[in-house]
Design an enzyme around this catalytic site. Structure first.
Site, mmCIF file in Angstrom:
data_model
loop_
_atom_site.group_PDB
_atom_site.id
_atom_site.type_symbol
_atom_site.label_atom_id
_atom_site.label_comp_id
_atom_site.label_asym_id
_atom_site.label_seq_id
_atom_site.Cartn_x
_atom_site.Cartn_y
_atom_site.Cartn_z
ATOM 1 C CB ALA A 47 -11.690 0.606 1.936
ATOM 2 C CG HIS A 48 -7.354 0.045 -0.543
ATOM 3 N ND1 HIS A 48 -6.472 -1.000 -0.672
ATOM 4 C CD2 HIS A 48 -8.526 -0.409 -1.011
ATOM 5 C CE1 HIS A 48 -7.094 -2.030 -1.206
ATOM 6 N NE2 HIS A 48 -8.337 -1.691 -1.412
ATOM 7 C CG ASN A 49 -6.669 3.310 -4.130
ATOM 8 O OD1 ASN A 49 -6.173 2.318 -3.596
ATOM 9 N ND2 ASN A 49 -5.968 4.171 -4.849
ATOM 10 C CD GLN A 79 -2.777 -1.430 0.192
ATOM 11 O OE1 GLN A 79 -3.746 -0.662 0.092
ATOM 12 N NE2 GLN A 79 -2.579 -2.406 -0.681
#
Length: 327
Positions: free
Chosen positions: A224-226, A183
């Site tokens: 969450a990511h992005n 990440q």
């Protein structure tokens, strides 16, 4: 404070029928607990029944509320009574800062972090390298802010929140085991964002997880990511937004909503509590259910489901009659 002065400060207007603009107001109270000398409000029609019985000296009401008879309280007219009431609350109850120093001695701040002079950092906060925290931003106790996170001006980060930890990214091997996907991205939080207690905002796999200007998160929200959250969107507690979802401007997402990854929502979308959003929402409006649908469709389906036991019993009776006729 005199009623007329208070009206000016909160953007309201004394009603033409109100008796005394020089009434002294000393506090604000809910309409069911108001006493002489206090101000209350009516924003919901269900509270109009208290109009004649409240002992408040003044009420904030909407511009179009029709008040008949000799009402006891003086009236302040406002386009949005709730907003006017919120302003009055702030006037009479200025919040005392819990911070007695710029950075609490127990905070751990990496030397490469940039913290604005007017920002405040609470007890036991951890700030990693290359973090930027803007003017007037407040980071409450026990927060963790990982490397490369950028936080704008006038933000509030609630206690126990974690920003910039790894997103949940894994590739599954042929044998069923998992390979961690690095990440490598960051988190970008723009100005005037407020984040509640114990929220988690993951760093992106690449690029940034983004919270645009004016976003408001309740306690216990997972981003969450992005993910990208559009300007002035508000998200209530226990909601989870999965990776790479893009939420439009001015969305209102209620509690315990779940959103799958890689979807988008339009501007001005409302998602009712405990809904599951499994595909993109392309038009503004209100949505409900799991999977979430336009609210009128969802309510019709819920009504139909309630009829199923009766319909099943009717079919059973008809089948029994047909069976007897066939004998």
């Amino acid at each position: 404070m005199k009623l007329a002065e208070l009206a000016r400060m909160i953007g309201a207007v004394c009603d033409d029928g109100s008796a005394d603009r020089d009434i002294e107001i000393s506090a604000v109270r809910p309409i069911t607990e108001a006493t002489p000398g206090t101000l209350s409000f009516i924003a919901n029609p269900s509270y109009e029944k208290y109009l004649d019985s409240t002992t408040a000296s003044a009420l904030i009401v909407s511009n179009d509320l029709v008040v008949g008879g000799d009402h006891a309280p003086a009236l302040l007219r406002a386009p949005d009574p709730y907003i006017a009431f919120a302003k009055a609350l702030a006037i009479f109850n200025p919040r005392t800062s819990i911070f007695t120093e710029r950075i609490h001695p127990t905070a751990v701040i990496h030397p490469s972090a940039t913290i604005a002079d007017s920002a405040r950092i609470g007890a036991n906060v951890f700030v990693a390298h290359d973090v930027t925290i803007g003017e007037g931003t407040v980071v409450h106790p026990n927060c963790t802010i990982y490397d490369g996170v950028r936080i704008g001006a006038r933000c509030a980060i609630g206690p126990g929140t974690v920003i910039g930890y790894d997103g949940f990214g894994y590739a599954r091997n042929a044998d069923g085991s998992y390979l961690k996907v690095p990440q490598l991205g960051g988190v970008s939080i723009e100005d005037d964002v407020e984040i509640g207690a114990c929220c988690t905002i993951d760093r992106a796999a690449m690029a940034d997880t983004i919270l645009r200007r004016g976003v408001k998160l309740d306690n216990l929200v997972q981003i969450a990511h992005n993910v990208e959250i559009g300007e002035y969107t508000a998200i209530a507690a226990q909601t989870g937004i999965s990776g790479s979802a893009k939420i439009g401007k001015r969305n209102q997402i209620a509690g315990q909503v779940g959103m799958v990854g890689h979807i988008t929502t339009a501007e001005d979308v409302v998602v009712i509590a405990q809904s599951g959003v499994s595909k993109s929402i392309e038009r503004s409006g209100t949505y409900f259910g799991a999977p979430a649908k336009e609210v009128r469709t969802a309510f019709r389906e819920e009504a139909a489901k309630r009829l199923l036991p009766e319909l099943i019993e009717r079919v059973r009776v008809l089948e029994e009659k047909l069976r007897k006729l066939g004998q």
